[in-house]
Each structure stands twice: as structure tokens, then as C-alpha cells.
Design a protein around this motif. Structure first.
Motif, PDB file in Angstrom:
ATOM      1  N   VAL A  16      57.447  64.280  59.886  1.00 63.01           N
ATOM      2  CA  VAL A  16      58.651  64.466  60.662  1.00 63.01           C
ATOM      3  C   VAL A  16      59.816  64.683  60.059  1.00 63.01           C
ATOM      4  O   VAL A  16      60.097  63.972  58.884  1.00 63.01           O
ATOM      5  N   THR A  17      60.492  64.990  61.000  1.00 63.29           N
ATOM      6  CA  THR A  17      62.074  64.656  59.998  1.00 63.29           C
ATOM      7  C   THR A  17      63.319  64.783  60.873  1.00 63.29           C
ATOM      8  O   THR A  17      62.922  65.119  62.847  1.00 63.29           O
ATOM      9  N   GLY A  18      64.353  64.650  60.825  1.00 61.66           N
ATOM     10  CA  GLY A  18      65.253  64.273  62.296  1.00 61.66           C
ATOM     11  C   GLY A  18      66.768  63.780  61.162  1.00 61.66           C
ATOM     12  O   GLY A  18      66.864  63.488  60.253  1.00 61.66           O
ATOM     13  N   THR A  19      67.440  63.738  62.756  1.00 60.62           N
ATOM     14  CA  THR A  19      68.475  63.250  62.346  1.00 60.62           C
ATOM     15  C   THR A  19      69.561  61.898  62.760  1.00 60.62           C
ATOM     16  O   THR A  19      70.211  61.684  62.435  1.00 60.62           O
ATOM     17  N   THR A  20      68.492  61.204  62.772  1.00 63.21           N
ATOM     18  CA  THR A  20      68.284  60.054  63.578  1.00 63.21           C
ATOM     19  C   THR A  20      67.178  59.491  62.399  1.00 63.21           C
ATOM     20  O   THR A  20      66.120  59.846  62.432  1.00 63.21           O
ATOM     21  N   GLN A  21      67.734  58.094  62.034  1.00 68.97           N
ATOM     22  CA  GLN A  21      66.782  57.322  61.482  1.00 68.97           C
ATOM     23  C   GLN A  21      65.940  56.495  62.027  1.00 68.97           C
ATOM     24  O   GLN A  21      66.402  55.782  62.649  1.00 68.97           O
ATOM     25  N   VAL A  22      64.273  56.753  62.095  1.00 70.28           N
ATOM     26  CA  VAL A  22      63.575  56.162  62.374  1.00 70.28           C
ATOM     27  C   VAL A  22      62.215  55.352  61.521  1.00 70.28           C
ATOM     28  O   VAL A  22      61.689  54.607  62.731  1.00 70.28           O
ATOM     29  N   VAL A  23      63.001  55.030  60.657  1.00 70.65           N
ATOM     30  CA  VAL A  23      62.654  54.565  59.577  1.00 70.65           C
ATOM     31  C   VAL A  23      63.149  53.535  59.186  1.00 70.65           C
ATOM     32  O   VAL A  23      64.193  54.161  58.697  1.00 70.65           O
ATOM     33  N   GLU A  24      62.778  51.921  59.417  1.00 69.95           N
ATOM     34  CA  GLU A  24      64.047  51.632  58.710  1.00 69.95           C
ATOM     35  C   GLU A  24      63.078  50.286  57.221  1.00 69.95           C
ATOM     36  O   GLU A  24      62.236  49.887  57.329  1.00 69.95           O
ATOM     37  N   PRO A  25      63.133  50.259  56.257  1.00 75.07           N
ATOM     38  CA  PRO A  25      64.574  50.857  55.462  1.00 75.07           C
ATOM     39  C   PRO A  25      64.481  52.630  54.827  1.00 75.07           C
ATOM     40  O   PRO A  25      62.550  53.191  54.623  1.00 75.07           O
ATOM     41  N   VAL A  26      64.890  53.054  54.275  1.00 78.12           N
ATOM     42  CA  VAL A  26      65.110  54.335  53.469  1.00 78.12           C
ATOM     43  C   VAL A  26      64.650  53.509  52.315  1.00 78.12           C
ATOM     44  O   VAL A  26      64.639  52.595  51.860  1.00 78.12           O
ATOM     45  N   GLY A  27      63.487  54.263  52.080  1.00 77.55           N
ATOM     46  CA  GLY A  27      62.201  54.457  51.022  1.00 77.55           C
ATOM     47  C   GLY A  27      60.882  53.628  51.346  1.00 77.55           C
ATOM     48  O   GLY A  27      59.995  53.568  50.626  1.00 77.55           O
ATOM     49  N   SER A  28      60.772  53.512  52.724  1.00 75.62           N
ATOM     50  CA  SER A  28      59.343  52.888  53.035  1.00 75.62           C
ATOM     51  C   SER A  28      58.596  53.918  52.955  1.00 75.62           C
ATOM     52  O   SER A  28      58.794  55.042  52.650  1.00 75.62           O
ATOM     53  N   GLN A  29      57.642  53.461  52.646  1.00 70.37           N
ATOM     54  CA  GLN A  29      56.064  54.207  51.967  1.00 70.37           C
ATOM     55  C   GLN A  29      55.420  54.365  53.227  1.00 70.37           C
ATOM     56  O   GLN A  29      54.752  53.484  53.763  1.00 70.37           O
ATOM     57  N   ILE A 163      63.677  60.458  39.510  1.00 67.85           N
ATOM     58  CA  ILE A 163      63.185  61.219  40.991  1.00 67.85           C
ATOM     59  C   ILE A 163      62.269  60.593  42.042  1.00 67.85           C
ATOM     60  O   ILE A 163      61.725  59.088  42.495  1.00 67.85           O
ATOM     61  N   ALA A 164      62.585  61.139  43.402  1.00 63.86           N
ATOM     62  CA  ALA A 164      62.881  60.058  44.551  1.00 63.86           C
ATOM     63  C   ALA A 164      61.440  60.945  44.997  1.00 63.86           C
ATOM     64  O   ALA A 164      60.469  60.491  45.711  1.00 63.86           O
ATOM     65  N   GLY A 165      61.113  62.146  44.421  1.00 57.92           N
ATOM     66  CA  GLY A 165      59.528  62.829  44.757  1.00 57.92           C
ATOM     67  C   GLY A 165      59.661  64.585  45.830  1.00 57.92           C
ATOM     68  O   GLY A 165      61.079  64.915  45.113  1.00 57.92           O
ATOM     69  N   CYS A 166      58.957  64.914  46.428  1.00 58.08           N
ATOM     70  CA  CYS A 166      59.141  65.863  46.458  1.00 58.08           C
ATOM     71  C   CYS A 166      59.140  66.371  47.759  1.00 58.08           C
ATOM     72  O   CYS A 166      58.392  66.184  48.859  1.00 58.08           O
ATOM     73  N   ALA A 167      59.765  67.200  48.427  1.00 51.52           N
ATOM     74  CA  ALA A 167      60.309  67.398  49.793  1.00 51.52           C
ATOM     75  C   ALA A 167      58.902  68.763  50.361  1.00 51.52           C
ATOM     76  O   ALA A 167      58.670  69.774  49.781  1.00 51.52           O
ATOM     77  N   VAL A 168      58.049  67.885  51.536  1.00 49.52           N
ATOM     78  CA  VAL A 168      57.207  68.465  52.399  1.00 49.52           C
ATOM     79  C   VAL A 168      57.030  70.012  53.012  1.00 49.52           C
ATOM     80  O   VAL A 168      56.391  70.664  53.633  1.00 49.52           O
ATOM     81  N   LYS A 169      58.593  69.548  54.172  1.00 53.85           N
ATOM     82  CA  LYS A 169      58.845  70.843  54.443  1.00 53.85           C
ATOM     83  C   LYS A 169      60.826  70.168  54.292  1.00 53.85           C
ATOM     84  O   LYS A 169      60.718  69.809  54.293  1.00 53.85           O
ATOM     85  N   PRO A 170      61.103  71.949  54.812  1.00 49.36           N
ATOM     86  CA  PRO A 170      62.400  71.393  55.081  1.00 49.36           C
ATOM     87  C   PRO A 170      63.286  70.854  55.561  1.00 49.36           C
ATOM     88  O   PRO A 170      63.013  69.987  56.841  1.00 49.36           O
ATOM     89  N   ILE A 171      64.744  70.277  54.956  1.00 49.19           N
ATOM     90  CA  ILE A 171      64.700  68.831  55.316  1.00 49.19           C
ATOM     91  C   ILE A 171      66.109  69.286  55.692  1.00 49.19           C
ATOM     92  O   ILE A 171      66.744  69.603  54.923  1.00 49.19           O
ATOM     93  N   ALA A 172      66.730  68.678  56.669  1.00 51.71           N
ATOM     94  CA  ALA A 172      68.198  69.548  57.142  1.00 51.71           C
ATOM     95  C   ALA A 172      69.017  68.401  56.174  1.00 51.71           C
ATOM     96  O   ALA A 172      68.717  67.897  55.569  1.00 51.71           O
ATOM     97  N   ALA A 173      70.791  69.085  56.030  1.00 52.80           N
ATOM     98  CA  ALA A 173      71.607  68.180  54.775  1.00 52.80           C
ATOM     99  C   ALA A 173      71.946  66.674  56.060  1.00 52.80           C
ATOM    100  O   ALA A 173      71.903  67.157  57.597  1.00 52.80           O
ATOM    101  N   SER A 174      72.073  66.570  55.709  1.00 52.77           N
ATOM    102  CA  SER A 174      73.001  64.419  55.700  1.00 52.77           C
ATOM    103  C   SER A 174      70.992  64.869  57.144  1.00 52.77           C
ATOM    104  O   SER A 174      71.459  63.544  58.444  1.00 52.77           O
ATOM    105  N   ALA A 175      69.874  64.394  57.115  1.00 47.47           N
ATOM    106  CA  ALA A 175      68.827  64.593  57.635  1.00 47.47           C
ATOM    107  C   ALA A 175      68.141  63.224  57.227  1.00 47.47           C
ATOM    108  O   ALA A 175      67.868  63.477  55.740  1.00 47.47           O
ATOM    109  N   PHE A 176      66.955  63.657  57.624  1.00 47.44           N
ATOM    110  CA  PHE A 176      65.890  62.306  56.941  1.00 47.44           C
ATOM    111  C   PHE A 176      64.858  62.898  57.179  1.00 47.44           C
ATOM    112  O   PHE A 176      64.355  63.965  58.237  1.00 47.44           O
ATOM    113  N   GLY A 177      64.065  62.972  56.149  1.00 47.83           N
ATOM    114  CA  GLY A 177      62.394  63.030  56.738  1.00 47.83           C
ATOM    115  C   GLY A 177      61.635  62.317  54.549  1.00 47.83           C
ATOM    116  O   GLY A 177      62.389  61.677  54.421  1.00 47.83           O
TER     117      GLY A 177
END
Length: 241
Positions: A16-29, A163-177
Motif C-alpha cells: 500500500v502506497t499513497g500521497t496521504t499519510q494513513v499510518v502514524e507515526p512515520v517509522g511505524s512497523q 539505512i531505512a529499508g528497501c522499497a518493495v514496490k515503486p513509491i512516488a516522489a513525496s509519497a508514503f509507502g
């Protein structure tokens, strides 16, 4: 007492990716039943490619070793004098204010949502937790530390952040994933590997290759044979627990 935001999800939630933050906070596992783990991240102004490793943004020299205004025990905001680099809105949200010199040093405080501040301005840093030891106005004592997972960039060959991790699918610029940090996954590789080899960023930003033991941070271990460069290799990520 509050606890870290750990989400126990179902296979597929990590895509799941998107331009709207749906999980709080960033860094949630996000944890899946088979042991795979992911961290919720905000991409920088450049998009992420699936399989490319990401890292935290480089620290800003003018936001390091600043002079604070004195703050009392229990304060939930600390004012600091910025250097000649502006702060954008929420640049340090979910990051930290670190007291590194003098009275109260050794304490790190989580930062809440904040406004933009002009270059060389005074920034009121809102905290998610109260000051524990009074902070004096000691010069070059206080630093702003970004969240590892906010405004992530493609991991460079010369480390500039964690190191933050590895993208599992494309994430658009300035988007969440979601970025994978643990378990079996796929990563871009730039050299041949054999199963069991330690892997890290070596010659190409965002891509993994074999490293000699102890020479650099190990990000993953090869889980299969990779033949040739720019192949997506199956690996076991070991970025965090």
C-alpha cells in the motif's frame, strides 16, 4: 505508558502506497506472520524504485550543534537558534532533539509536528515528551535529528545516514509507502552472489553486493545465487529486529 506503533498485518499490506499519510507515526512497523517486517516511510522529492535500498536524509550542518534557549524541567518545547539553512514544515516531525553537550546531555526528545522556519531563525521545537533535566543556553549543544523514515533517499555508496529499508514496490516522489527491514525479500544487486554472503551498498547507490566481513554495515544476506549485475536478488534483510 504508550508503546511503539506495531501493526500486525496480512500479506499484501506492505504494497500500500499513497500521497496521504494513513499510518502514524512515520517509522511505524508492519509485521507479517512469516516474520517479514516493514517500516512506514515518506519518500523525498525523488521516487523510489522497487528493490532499491533507501536511507535517511543526510544531516544538515546548520541544524547541528545549535544554541538553545534555556528550558525548564517539564517543558514541552525548546527554542533553538538555527544556522543559515531554513527548516521546512514537519522536516523533523517524528525525529529528535538531542542534547549533546553540557547540563542535560545524553537526553533525546521526540519531536512533534512543527511549522517552517526561515534560515537563521529561532525555531520552537515542540516535543512529544517533557524535558527531564533543565536545558541551559549552552552554545553548540543541541542538534535536530531527522527520523530515519522521513524524506528517505536512495542509499548512497558513501553513507550519509542510517539505512531505512528497501522499497518493495515503486513509491512516488513525496509519497508514503513501506520499506522492508527484515525477512525474505528482493533487492537490486550489482554483483554476483552466492547464498549466505553478507551484502551491503558497494558500488551503485541503492544496490547490494557482497562485502568482506566487518568492512561495512551488513544490510542483508543472499538467499539465492545471483548471476551478473542489475539482477533482482532474493535476500534476507536484517536492517532491524
Amino acid at each position: 505508558m504508550s508503546f511503539p506503533n506495531i501493526i500486525f498485518g496480512s500479506p499484501g499490506d506492505q504494497f500500500v502506497t499513497g500521497t496521504t499519510q494513513v499510518v502514524e507515526p512515520v517509522g511505524s512497523q508492519l509485521c507479517l506472520a512469516d516474520g517479514r517486517k516493514y517500516r512506514y516511510a515518506l519518500k523525498s522529492a525523488a521516487a523510489a524504485v522497487a528493490g532499491d535500498v533507501q536511507s535517511s536524509p543526510a544531516s544538515v550542518a546548520n541544524h547541528d550543534k545549535m544554541t538553545p534557549t534555556a528550558a525548564a524541567v517539564g517543558a514541552v518545547a525548546v527554542t533553538v537558534a538555527l544556522g543559515a539553512t531554513a527548516v521546512t514544515a514537519d522536516q523533523y516531525r517524528d525525529g529528535y532533539l538531542a542534547i549533546e553537550v553540557g547540563t542535560g546531555f545524553g537526553y533525546v526528545y521526540a519531536i512533534a509536528s512543527h511549522a517552517a522556519v526561515a534560515s537563521a531563525g529561532s525555531m520552537v521545537v515542540p516535543l512529544r515528551e517533557p524535558v527531564q533535566v533543565a536545558i541551559p543556553a549552552t552554545a553548540v549543544s543541541t542538534s535536530l535529528i531527522s527520523s530515519i523514515w522521513r524524506l528517505v533517499v536512495v542509499a548512497p555508496t558513501t553513507e550519509t545516514g542510517a539505512i531505512a529499508g528497501c522499497a518493495v514496490k515503486p513509491i512516488a516522489a513525496s509519497a508514503f509507502g513501506w520499506l522492508q527491514t527484515r525477512g525474505i525479500g528482493s533487492a537490486t544487486c550489482v554483483a554476483s552472489t552466492v547464498a549466505g554472503e553478507n551484502l551491503s551498498i558497494i558500488t551503485t547507490a541503492g544496490s547490494l553486493g557482497p562485502v568482506a566481513a566487518g568492512t561495512t554495515n551488513v544490510i542483508a544476506q543472499a538467499a539465492s545465487v545471483v548471476v551478473g549485475a542489475t539482477e533482482k536478488g532474493t535476500v534476507y534483510f536484517c536492517v532491524d529486529g
